[in-house]
Write a protein that holds these residues in place. Structure first.
Motif, short mmCIF file in Angstrom:
data_model
loop_
_atom_site.label_atom_id
_atom_site.label_comp_id
_atom_site.label_asym_id
_atom_site.label_seq_id
_atom_site.Cartn_x
_atom_site.Cartn_y
_atom_site.Cartn_z
N PHE A 151 0.87 -1.17 0.00
CA PHE A 151 0.00 0.00 0.00
C PHE A 151 0.90 1.22 0.00
CE2 PHE A 151 -2.57 3.32 2.07
CZ PHE A 151 -3.74 3.26 1.31
N VAL A 152 0.70 2.11 -0.97
CA VAL A 152 1.54 3.30 -1.14
C VAL A 152 0.66 4.53 -1.02
CG1 VAL A 152 3.14 4.52 -2.66
CG2 VAL A 152 3.13 2.02 -2.63
N THR A 153 1.09 5.48 -0.18
CA THR A 153 0.33 6.72 -0.03
C THR A 153 0.85 7.79 -0.98
OG1 THR A 153 1.74 7.57 1.75
CG2 THR A 153 -0.15 6.23 2.40
N PHE A 154 -0.04 8.66 -1.41
CA PHE A 154 0.27 9.72 -2.37
C PHE A 154 -0.43 11.00 -1.96
CE2 PHE A 154 0.89 5.95 -4.96
CZ PHE A 154 1.82 6.29 -5.93
N TRP A 155 0.06 12.14 -2.49
CA TRP A 155 -0.79 13.31 -2.59
C TRP A 155 -1.64 13.08 -3.84
CZ3 TRP A 155 -0.43 17.55 -6.37
CH2 TRP A 155 -1.43 18.51 -6.17
N GLY A 156 -2.92 12.92 -3.61
CA GLY A 156 -3.82 12.54 -4.70
C GLY A 156 -4.61 11.33 -4.28
N GLN A 157 -4.29 10.17 -4.84
CA GLN A 157 -4.97 8.93 -4.49
C GLN A 157 -3.95 7.88 -4.06
OE1 GLN A 157 -8.15 8.12 -4.20
NE2 GLN A 157 -9.03 10.04 -4.93
N ASN A 158 -4.19 7.28 -2.91
CA ASN A 158 -3.35 6.18 -2.47
C ASN A 158 -3.58 4.96 -3.35
OD1 ASN A 158 -2.58 7.84 -0.30
ND2 ASN A 158 -4.27 7.10 0.97
N SER A 170 -1.07 -6.10 -9.24
CA SER A 170 -2.22 -5.44 -9.87
C SER A 170 -2.83 -4.48 -8.86
CB SER A 170 -3.27 -6.45 -10.32
OG SER A 170 -3.85 -7.13 -9.22
N GLU A 171 -3.24 -3.30 -9.33
CA GLU A 171 -3.81 -2.33 -8.40
C GLU A 171 -5.25 -2.70 -8.07
OE1 GLU A 171 -4.65 2.44 -7.73
OE2 GLU A 171 -3.30 1.80 -9.35
N GLN A 172 -5.58 -2.70 -6.77
CA GLN A 172 -6.90 -3.11 -6.29
C GLN A 172 -7.52 -2.05 -5.37
OE1 GLN A 172 -8.38 -6.15 -7.17
NE2 GLN A 172 -6.65 -6.28 -8.60
N THR A 173 -7.12 -0.81 -5.52
CA THR A 173 -7.57 0.24 -4.61
C THR A 173 -9.09 0.37 -4.59
OG1 THR A 173 -5.55 1.41 -5.27
CG2 THR A 173 -7.12 2.61 -3.90
N LYS A 174 -9.67 0.50 -5.75
CA LYS A 174 -11.12 0.67 -5.84
C LYS A 174 -11.84 -0.59 -5.40
CE LYS A 174 -14.83 1.88 -9.08
NZ LYS A 174 -15.14 2.26 -10.49
N GLU A 175 -11.38 -1.74 -5.88
CA GLU A 175 -12.04 -3.01 -5.56
C GLU A 175 -12.01 -3.29 -4.06
OE1 GLU A 175 -10.69 -3.05 -9.76
OE2 GLU A 175 -9.85 -2.41 -7.83
N GLU A 180 -10.35 7.16 -2.37
CA GLU A 180 -10.82 8.38 -1.71
C GLU A 180 -11.69 9.20 -2.66
OE1 GLU A 180 -10.40 9.11 1.34
OE2 GLU A 180 -8.70 7.91 2.04
N GLU A 181 -12.66 9.91 -2.10
CA GLU A 181 -13.53 10.74 -2.92
C GLU A 181 -12.88 12.05 -3.30
OE1 GLU A 181 -17.20 11.27 -0.90
OE2 GLU A 181 -17.81 9.16 -1.04
N ALA A 182 -11.93 12.51 -2.49
CA ALA A 182 -11.29 13.81 -2.73
C ALA A 182 -9.78 13.64 -2.69
CB ALA A 182 -11.75 14.83 -1.69
N THR A 183 -9.08 14.66 -3.17
CA THR A 183 -7.63 14.66 -3.11
C THR A 183 -7.17 14.84 -1.66
OG1 THR A 183 -7.37 15.55 -5.34
CG2 THR A 183 -5.54 15.89 -3.81
N ARG A 184 -6.33 13.92 -1.20
CA ARG A 184 -5.77 14.01 0.14
C ARG A 184 -4.27 13.78 0.05
NH1 ARG A 184 -9.40 10.45 4.22
NH2 ARG A 184 -8.45 11.82 5.76
N TRP A 185 -3.55 14.21 1.08
CA TRP A 185 -2.12 14.02 1.11
C TRP A 185 -1.81 12.89 2.08
CZ3 TRP A 185 1.94 18.54 1.52
CH2 TRP A 185 3.22 18.00 1.33
#
Length: 582
Positions: A151-158, A170-175, A180-185
């Motif tokens: 799991f990698v955190t970003f400014w934007g979407q993790n 394979s990315e499974q963030t949404k699944e 996130e609904e909004a941009t977060r850091w």
């Protein structure tokens, strides 16, 4: 009531005319050198091992926004299950108007360990080649299939990356329900099993609310100045982020339990690195969060799915003077060999790093000055470790450093942008001695460093260090240990507990000493250390091990021979075949 808590309640902390907290303290006097040999010697072998690509992060000559300054972490972790640590380097980006465009696309970058002292760049086939402004990485087998997920955190979407086997992701963030609904850091994050059900849950911290269109420009107000020099603004003066807890439902999905868990009540601090560990020795994993220029958090697990934030009353929110510090990196370990986890935290220049001693019940005392840490105030500290670097049986301290304002050194040469690493070697008895040049050229070399991952990449029995340098290739500090003591490295596999045994406590008994370590999914600065606890044993040729698994059961393995990597499987004890070793 702890001293820090008492003072904080009586005297509000003064907000300085700058964006970062620093006490502007003078270093304590240095004692006479011990004269004891330090057998560890660190040499930077990044270029010869194949780690040659720079970590792009913001401008080179100047930085207009705080987003460009914080940098990112790295991981030393076995992603293809071959017994050798691979390298994951995070990435940043550059602003559209920045003249220093990267020569190639900046992405997360994965290097596979070739088991011969070199690494192969496998980014293109890994599924990890994502760009953006990354912060931290945490690892855990969230679906309990035997592979290490990330799991990698970003400014934007993790981003949640599921390991599909063999090091492909394979990315499974949404699944997984983590979009996130909004941009977060996103800042620090940690996988851990807070409810002891065998599945890894996820805590995610957020640094601050960053909107480039609304941030003041350098020098526009008093949080955009440092020692009279206009610099990028923050963190003070900007809205702090909020933090979240996600419960693993055991079906590949997470549920947001921020509100019912009590985690959502904690606010007002600029959260950075996260360490999830059992700090009060009750068998349940707690959460400590290093916070920048604001009080740090300690969430104590109440065993019923909820947490209480107790950093102030337990003595780890502020220093012993009741003052905020610019908490960035965390070294977690047992420096005084009493079987409890202590905390080493890095801070800004003109301030000391801090060493908190655990009383065994999760209450802490600031022992920075008596331990000898107060002799160093010159550097901005980031990645940190509490590890036995010379295998003498006593954990040492190490930090990597680098300034945040490249513009400042032109006007104030005493504050260079590139600075060395620092080792505080243990003298025993809770005392430390600062070493720079004496610890090798890899320590003395000056870089703008941030993340640092501690682990034995060449499986030779000592602790090496992978270091992130902004807009430079990383450093891989190989530990060329000569004449040091014996050692033992422990690889754990959970069966009823999570497969990677994240949160397991290993206590080693050797030569009349006792040392506790835990399997942590994040520490240092935004980074992931080797998941195999490493114990220097000194002259001892064997050790007894006590493993407390994440679900609370305790297992003992006696008379384990030194100088090897051993595997312990939950419920089965020592696995006969050791992990691969050079």
């Amino acid at each position: 009531m702890r001293i820090a808590a008492f003072l904080a309640l009586l005297v509000p902390v003064t907000v300085c005319a700058q964006g970062v907290a620093t006490r502007s303290v003078k270093p304590t006097p240095r004692g006479k050198p011990s004269g004891l040999p330090f057998h560890a010697r660190f040499v930077d072998v990044a270029a010869e091992t194949g780690l040659t690509k720079p970590v792009i992060y913001g401008g080179i000559r100047s930085k207009s926004y705080i987003l460009e300054t914080t940098g990112c972490g790295a991981a030393l972790v076995d992603l293809d299950a071959d017994g050798w640590l691979d390298v994951l380097l995070l990435t940043g980006s550059r602003l559209p108007e920045d003249p220093d465009k990267p020569a190639e696309e900046a992405t997360l970058r994965l290097y596979r360990n070739q088991r011969d002292g070199t690494f192969k760049d496998v980014t293109e086939t890994s599924g990890l080649g994502r760009g953006g402004w990354a912060s931290s990485v945490t690892a855990g087998d969230y679906d309990n299939d035997g592979d290490v997920d990330l799991f990698v955190t970003f400014w934007g979407q993790n981003a949640l990356f599921r390991n599909e086997g063999g090091g492909a992701f394979s990315e499974q963030t949404k699944e997984a329900g983590l979009l996130e609904e909004a941009t977060r850091w996103g800042s620090g994050a940690a996988f851990f099993d807070y409810d002891r059900d065998g599945d890894l849950d996820l805590f995610v911290a957020n640094y601050l609310v960053f909107d480039m269109k609304r941030i003041p420009r350098p020098g526009e107000n008093n949080t955009c100045m440092w020692k009279g020099v206009p610099v990028n603004c923050g963190p003070r003066g900007l809205p702090p982020g909020r933090h979240s807890l996600h419960r693993n439902e055991g079906n590949g999905k997470f549920t947001d339990v921020t509100a019912p868990s009590g985690v959502g009540k904690a606010a007002g601090s600029y959260a950075m690195t996260v360490a999830a560990a059992d700090f009060d020795n009750d068998g349940w994993t707690d959460i400590y969060v290093a916070c920048d220029s604001t009080p740090s958090f300690l969430f104590i697990n109440k065993h019923d799915g909820t947490f209480a934030e107790t950093g102030l009353e337990r003595g780890v929110a502020l220093n012993e003077d009741g003052m905020e510090q610019a908490g960035m990196g965390l070294g977690i370990g047992d420096f005084n060999l009493d079987g409890s986890l202590d905390i080493f935290k890095t801070h800004f220049s003109d301030d000391t790093s801090i060493l908190y001693r655990n009383d065994g019940k999760g209450n802490f005392d600031d022992v920075t000055i008596p331990a000898g840490i107060g002799v160093e105030t010159r550097f901005v500290g980031w990645g940190a470790g509490m590890a036995d670097l010379d295998n003498d049986g006593n954990p040492d301290l190490m930090l990597v450093t680098g300034a945040v304002y490249p513009e400042v050194e032109l006007k104030l040469p005493a504050y260079p942008f590139r600075t060395p690493r620092v080792v505080f070697r243990s003298l025993g008895g809770g005392k430390f001695e600062e070493l720079i040049e004496a610890a090798g050229p890899g320590i003395a070399a000056a870089h703008p460093s941030r993340g640092a991952a501690f682990g034995d990449y060449d499986n030779d029995g000592d602790v090496d260090v992978l270091v992130v340098n902004l807009n430079e290739p990383p450093s891989l500090l190989r530990n060329d240990l000569k004449g040091g003591g014996n050692w033992l490295k422990v690889q754990l596999t959970g069966t009823k507990s999570n497969r990677l045994a994240i949160g397991a406590r290993v206590t080693a008994f050797y030569g009349g000493k006792k040392q506790a370590q835990e399997v942590l999914s994040q520490a240092s600065f935004y980074s992931l250390n080797d998941l195999r606890p490493h114990f220097g044993l000194g002259a001892a040729t064997e050790a007894d091990l006590e493993i407390r698994w994440p679900n609370g059961t305790v297992e003992r393995v006696e008379k384990v021979a030194a100088n090897r990597i051993v595997q312990v499987r939950e419920g089965s004890g020592l696995v006969k075949e050791p992990a691969p070793s050079r």
